[in-house]
Scaffold this motif. Structure first.
Motif, PDB file in Angstrom:
ATOM      1  N   VAL A   1       0.834  -1.197   0.000  1.00 34.80           N
ATOM      2  CA  VAL A   1       0.000   0.000   0.000  1.00 34.80           C
ATOM      3  C   VAL A   1       0.872   1.251   0.000  1.00 34.80           C
ATOM      4  O   VAL A   1       1.845   1.340   0.760  1.00 34.80           O
ATOM      5  N   LEU A   2       0.507   2.212  -0.844  1.00 34.33           N
ATOM      6  CA  LEU A   2       1.146   3.523  -0.831  1.00 34.33           C
ATOM      7  C   LEU A   2       0.111   4.566  -0.428  1.00 34.33           C
ATOM      8  O   LEU A   2      -0.978   4.627  -0.998  1.00 34.33           O
ATOM      9  N   LEU A   3       0.459   5.364   0.577  1.00 37.99           N
ATOM     10  CA  LEU A   3      -0.411   6.432   1.065  1.00 37.99           C
ATOM     11  C   LEU A   3       0.322   7.761   0.982  1.00 37.99           C
ATOM     12  O   LEU A   3       1.548   7.803   1.060  1.00 37.99           O
ATOM     13  N   PRO A   4      -0.411   8.862   0.834  1.00 38.26           N
ATOM     14  CA  PRO A   4       0.241  10.162   1.000  1.00 38.26           C
ATOM     15  C   PRO A   4       0.909  10.205   2.373  1.00 38.26           C
ATOM     16  O   PRO A   4       0.409   9.592   3.332  1.00 38.26           O
ATOM     17  N   SER A   5       2.031  10.866   2.487  1.00 40.93           N
ATOM     18  CA  SER A   5       2.711  10.928   3.778  1.00 40.93           C
ATOM     19  C   SER A   5       1.768  11.493   4.842  1.00 40.93           C
ATOM     20  O   SER A   5       0.849  12.261   4.550  1.00 40.93           O
ATOM     21  N   PHE A   6       2.007  11.099   6.077  1.00 42.54           N
ATOM     22  CA  PHE A   6       1.153  11.524   7.183  1.00 42.54           C
ATOM     23  C   PHE A   6       1.478  12.972   7.560  1.00 42.54           C
ATOM     24  O   PHE A   6       2.604  13.441   7.392  1.00 42.54           O
ATOM     25  N   ILE A   7       0.477  13.663   8.081  1.00 41.93           N
ATOM     26  CA  ILE A   7       0.656  15.034   8.548  1.00 41.93           C
ATOM     27  C   ILE A   7       0.068  15.129   9.950  1.00 41.93           C
ATOM     28  O   ILE A   7      -1.115  14.857  10.148  1.00 41.93           O
TER      29      ILE A   7
ATOM     30  N   LYS B   1       4.211   7.140  20.343  1.00 42.26           N
ATOM     31  CA  LYS B   1       5.562   7.156  19.775  1.00 42.26           C
ATOM     32  C   LYS B   1       5.586   7.996  18.495  1.00 42.26           C
ATOM     33  O   LYS B   1       6.387   7.741  17.602  1.00 42.26           O
ATOM     34  N   ALA B   2       4.703   8.975  18.431  1.00 42.34           N
ATOM     35  CA  ALA B   2       4.618   9.866  17.269  1.00 42.34           C
ATOM     36  C   ALA B   2       4.293   9.097  15.996  1.00 42.34           C
ATOM     37  O   ALA B   2       4.769   9.443  14.922  1.00 42.34           O
ATOM     38  N   ASP B   3       3.473   8.066  16.118  1.00 41.10           N
ATOM     39  CA  ASP B   3       3.054   7.246  14.983  1.00 41.10           C
ATOM     40  C   ASP B   3       1.569   7.500  14.725  1.00 41.10           C
ATOM     41  O   ASP B   3       0.714   7.104  15.516  1.00 41.10           O
ATOM     42  N   LEU B   4       1.257   8.143  13.606  1.00 47.26           N
ATOM     43  CA  LEU B   4      -0.132   8.489  13.323  1.00 47.26           C
ATOM     44  C   LEU B   4      -0.997   7.281  12.978  1.00 47.26           C
ATOM     45  O   LEU B   4      -2.226   7.364  13.063  1.00 47.26           O
ATOM     46  N   LEU B   5      -0.409   6.162  12.601  1.00 52.79           N
ATOM     47  CA  LEU B   5      -1.236   4.962  12.431  1.00 52.79           C
ATOM     48  C   LEU B   5      -1.786   4.497  13.774  1.00 52.79           C
ATOM     49  O   LEU B   5      -2.929   4.028  13.862  1.00 52.79           O
ATOM     50  N   GLN B   6      -0.992   4.621  14.809  1.00 50.60           N
ATOM     51  CA  GLN B   6      -1.464   4.293  16.153  1.00 50.60           C
ATOM     52  C   GLN B   6      -2.613   5.220  16.547  1.00 50.60           C
ATOM     53  O   GLN B   6      -3.641   4.772  17.067  1.00 50.60           O
ATOM     54  N   ILE B   7      -2.458   6.512  16.269  1.00 53.95           N
ATOM     55  CA  ILE B   7      -3.519   7.477  16.559  1.00 53.95           C
ATOM     56  C   ILE B   7      -4.749   7.183  15.700  1.00 53.95           C
ATOM     57  O   ILE B   7      -5.890   7.292  16.160  1.00 53.95           O
ATOM     58  N   GLY B   8      -4.520   6.795  14.450  1.00 52.09           N
ATOM     59  CA  GLY B   8      -5.632   6.443  13.578  1.00 52.09           C
ATOM     60  C   GLY B   8      -6.423   5.274  14.118  1.00 52.09           C
ATOM     61  O   GLY B   8      -7.671   5.260  14.055  1.00 52.09           O
ATOM     62  N   LEU B   9      -5.728   4.279  14.646  1.00 55.11           N
ATOM     63  CA  LEU B   9      -6.417   3.121  15.222  1.00 55.11           C
ATOM     64  C   LEU B   9      -7.259   3.539  16.424  1.00 55.11           C
ATOM     65  O   LEU B   9      -8.411   3.101  16.573  1.00 55.11           O
ATOM     66  N   LEU B  10      -6.717   4.389  17.293  1.00 54.22           N
ATOM     67  CA  LEU B  10      -7.491   4.886  18.430  1.00 54.22           C
ATOM     68  C   LEU B  10      -8.720   5.658  17.959  1.00 54.22           C
ATOM     69  O   LEU B  10      -9.799   5.551  18.545  1.00 54.22           O
TER      70      LEU B  10
ATOM     71  N   MET C   1      -7.951  11.364   7.610  1.00 51.26           N
ATOM     72  CA  MET C   1      -7.803  12.257   8.758  1.00 51.26           C
ATOM     73  C   MET C   1      -6.361  12.395   9.221  1.00 51.26           C
ATOM     74  O   MET C   1      -6.054  13.262  10.056  1.00 51.26           O
ATOM     75  N   ILE C   2      -5.456  11.572   8.698  1.00 50.32           N
ATOM     76  CA  ILE C   2      -4.037  11.717   9.035  1.00 50.32           C
ATOM     77  C   ILE C   2      -3.197  12.035   7.792  1.00 50.32           C
ATOM     78  O   ILE C   2      -1.972  12.080   7.868  1.00 50.32           O
ATOM     79  N   THR C   3      -3.870  12.263   6.658  1.00 44.16           N
ATOM     80  CA  THR C   3      -3.144  12.593   5.427  1.00 44.16           C
ATOM     81  C   THR C   3      -3.736  13.836   4.754  1.00 44.16           C
ATOM     82  O   THR C   3      -3.232  14.943   4.913  1.00 44.16           O
ATOM     83  N   GLU C   4      -4.814  13.671   4.027  1.00 43.83           N
ATOM     84  CA  GLU C   4      -5.366  14.754   3.213  1.00 43.83           C
ATOM     85  C   GLU C   4      -6.055  15.839   4.036  1.00 43.83           C
ATOM     86  O   GLU C   4      -5.951  17.036   3.713  1.00 43.83           O
ATOM     87  N   GLU C   5      -6.777  15.462   5.089  1.00 41.44           N
ATOM     88  CA  GLU C   5      -7.506  16.459   5.882  1.00 41.44           C
ATOM     89  C   GLU C   5      -6.556  17.391   6.643  1.00 41.44           C
ATOM     90  O   GLU C   5      -6.729  18.608   6.600  1.00 41.44           O
ATOM     91  N   PRO C   6      -5.552  16.859   7.361  1.00 42.42           N
ATOM     92  CA  PRO C   6      -4.627  17.793   8.016  1.00 42.42           C
ATOM     93  C   PRO C   6      -3.838  18.644   7.036  1.00 42.42           C
ATOM     94  O   PRO C   6      -3.429  19.759   7.377  1.00 42.42           O
ATOM     95  N   ALA C   7      -3.629  18.147   5.815  1.00 38.00           N
ATOM     96  CA  ALA C   7      -2.955  18.974   4.807  1.00 38.00           C
ATOM     97  C   ALA C   7      -3.742  20.249   4.547  1.00 38.00           C
ATOM     98  O   ALA C   7      -3.179  21.336   4.371  1.00 38.00           O
TER      99      ALA C   7
END
Length: 457
Positions: free
Chosen positions: A68-74, A341-350, A369-375
């Motif tokens: 999987v390729l995703l836009p970088s997290f923001i 640990k500054a990992d937005l996938l962890q925050i995404g899961l929460l 919510m961790i890629t396009e929206e914060p951008a």
């Protein structure tokens, strides 16, 4: 910059059942094309064989093997100055009030160098997980005196400058109206803004006179032509509602699309119709929002018994009414939030847990919510996988959105600012040959099944 050619890559935000071929030239997407089949090519580099040490001078085609390729997290809301301070600042009650008090008391003992070290450490952790941009709030407490008040800001400015070639950091000091209206303290605030900050921050719900504080912050923002990002209503009390006045001032100052509010915890216990009316007014005023599920689930509801409120704002209602909403880290390993640990996938899961976003569409929304929206909130234009845009992405060793949140893959490949930035590689070593055989067989079968399940044009 070298050309990067990727094949057999999933873009689940755009098409969940299709593999793509991507060509990147001069740091931008030149070609994004659906594949008609799973491409088998000679003289390619398999993704699991990619090495960045030493940095490659030239790369041939990279077979992403169905990853999987995703836009970088923001990360739209972080506190780099406080991060990794838990070993120096305790919080025995686990409340927001004790965290604020204890950190304020310890602040005079933190040097600029120590705060800078913690900020860089946390930013690099975020980058290694796939985050390419951070908006950090920074303490600026004039009551601590001139010797202390500038330390955190100076440290984070240093960190931003050192990391500028690798990660983008926006700095929003948390200003407040000086209680004694001291001219000297107001001069410190003006000086701080002129040091090169990106916007105006604050937490007016904690002020003695919240409306006076909000007036002050909006006047500052207008004077210096800066956007505003405020901590808002981080409370279990539904009567705490600075959001109403923030909306009013946004319209008065014509600051539409220049105001972000974080937390909004008091919306959750608020009377339903009142909360929905506020959210509708936010949408009309084009105010963005950030939910911080990790810190809020930890801090809120501390005085409840029985059914304990968890403090997370009304995520679904905010999304349904068209407000731009991001999910972010907030605090990392400090008295406000000892985990993370500054990992937005962890925050995404929460976020997915807290808002019941478990369907495919729901999980896709969390990724946005961790890629396009914060951008959008950080005014980073064209942040996505589209032709002509700057290529900034993370490749995850997963074959679907669901697999991302099931496994939170540790193996990630980060590409930003025209180059490969980071790659984490997992070394697997089973202590039993039979277990190793079963595991390797499962991995091979998984790859075959993934190929069979792909739909092609």
């Amino acid at each position: 910059m070298d050309t990067v050619h990727l094949i057999n890559v999933f873009l689940p935000l755009y098409d969940s059942n299709q593999l793509f071929e991507i060509i990147i030239k001069n740091g931008s997407y030149e070609l994004i094309r659906k594949q008609s089949s799973y491409l088998e090519m000679k003289n390619v580099i398999k993704l699991d064989g990619l090495s960045l040490s030493p940095p490659p001078t030239s790369l041939k085609t990279i077979d992403c093997q169905g990853s999987v390729l995703l836009p970088s997290f923001i990360d739209a809301h972080m506190h780099l100055d406080k991060a990794c301070s838990l070993n120096k600042v305790a919080n025995h009650s686990g409340t927001l009030e004790e965290a604020i008090l204890n950190y304020r008391q310890q602040s005079p003992f933190f040097s600029v160098e120590e705060i800078e070290y913690r900020a860089i450490k946390t930013a690099l952790n975020a980058l290694s997980h796939g985050t390419a941009a951070i908006r950090t709030h920074v303490n600026f407490e004039v009551a601590l005196g001139e010797d202390v008040v500038f330390r955190a800001l100076e440290a984070v400015l240093r960190a931003r400058e050192k990391l500028k070639p690798y990660i983008d950091i926006q700095i929003f000091p948390m200003f407040s109206w000086p209680d004694d209206s001291s001219k000297r303290k107001l001069e410190w605030i003006e000086e701080a803004i002129n040091m090169g900050v990106d916007g105006i921050g604050g937490a007016p719900h904690l002020a003695v006179d919240p409306e006076k504080e909000i007036d002050f912050l909006f006047d500052l923002a207008e004077k210096h032509d800066k956007p505003i990002d405020l901590h808002a209503d981080e409370s279990d009390d539904p009567n705490v509602c600075t959001l109403d006045y923030i909306i009013q001032k946004t319209v008065e100052h014509q600051f539409q699309n220049r105001v972000v509010v974080g937390h909004l915890c008091s919306l959750a216990p608020m009377e339903h119709e009142k909360a929905l009316l506020l959210i509708d007014r936010m949408a009309e005023a084009e105010i963005g929002a950030v939910t911080l599920p990790g810190a809020n689930m930890y801090l809120q509801g501390r005085f409840d018994s029985g059914i304990v409120r968890r403090g997370v704002t009304r995520i679904n209602e905010i999304l349904q009414r068209g407000v731009t909403l991001a999910a972010a880290s907030d605090n990392v390993n400090d008295p406000f939030h000892p985990f993370g640990k500054a990992d937005l996938l962890q925050i995404g899961l929460l976020t997915a847990y807290a808002a019941h976003l478990g369907s495919n569409a729901g999980q896709k929304q969390v990724i946005k919510m961790i890629t396009e929206e914060p951008a959008k909130l950080l005014h980073i234009n064209n942040h996505g996988v589209q032709q002509g845009s700057k290529a900034s992405f993370v490749i995850l060793r997963a074959g679907s959105i669901e697999e991302i949140f099931t496994n939170l893959p540790s193996e990630r490949y980060v590409f930003h600012k025209g180059r490969w930035i980071y790659h984490s590689k997992i070394v697997e070593d089973w202590g039993d040959s039979v277990l190793a055989f079963y595991w390797n067989s499962i991995q091979k079968q998984h790859e075959l099944f993934e190929k069979r399940n792909v739909r092609y044009v």
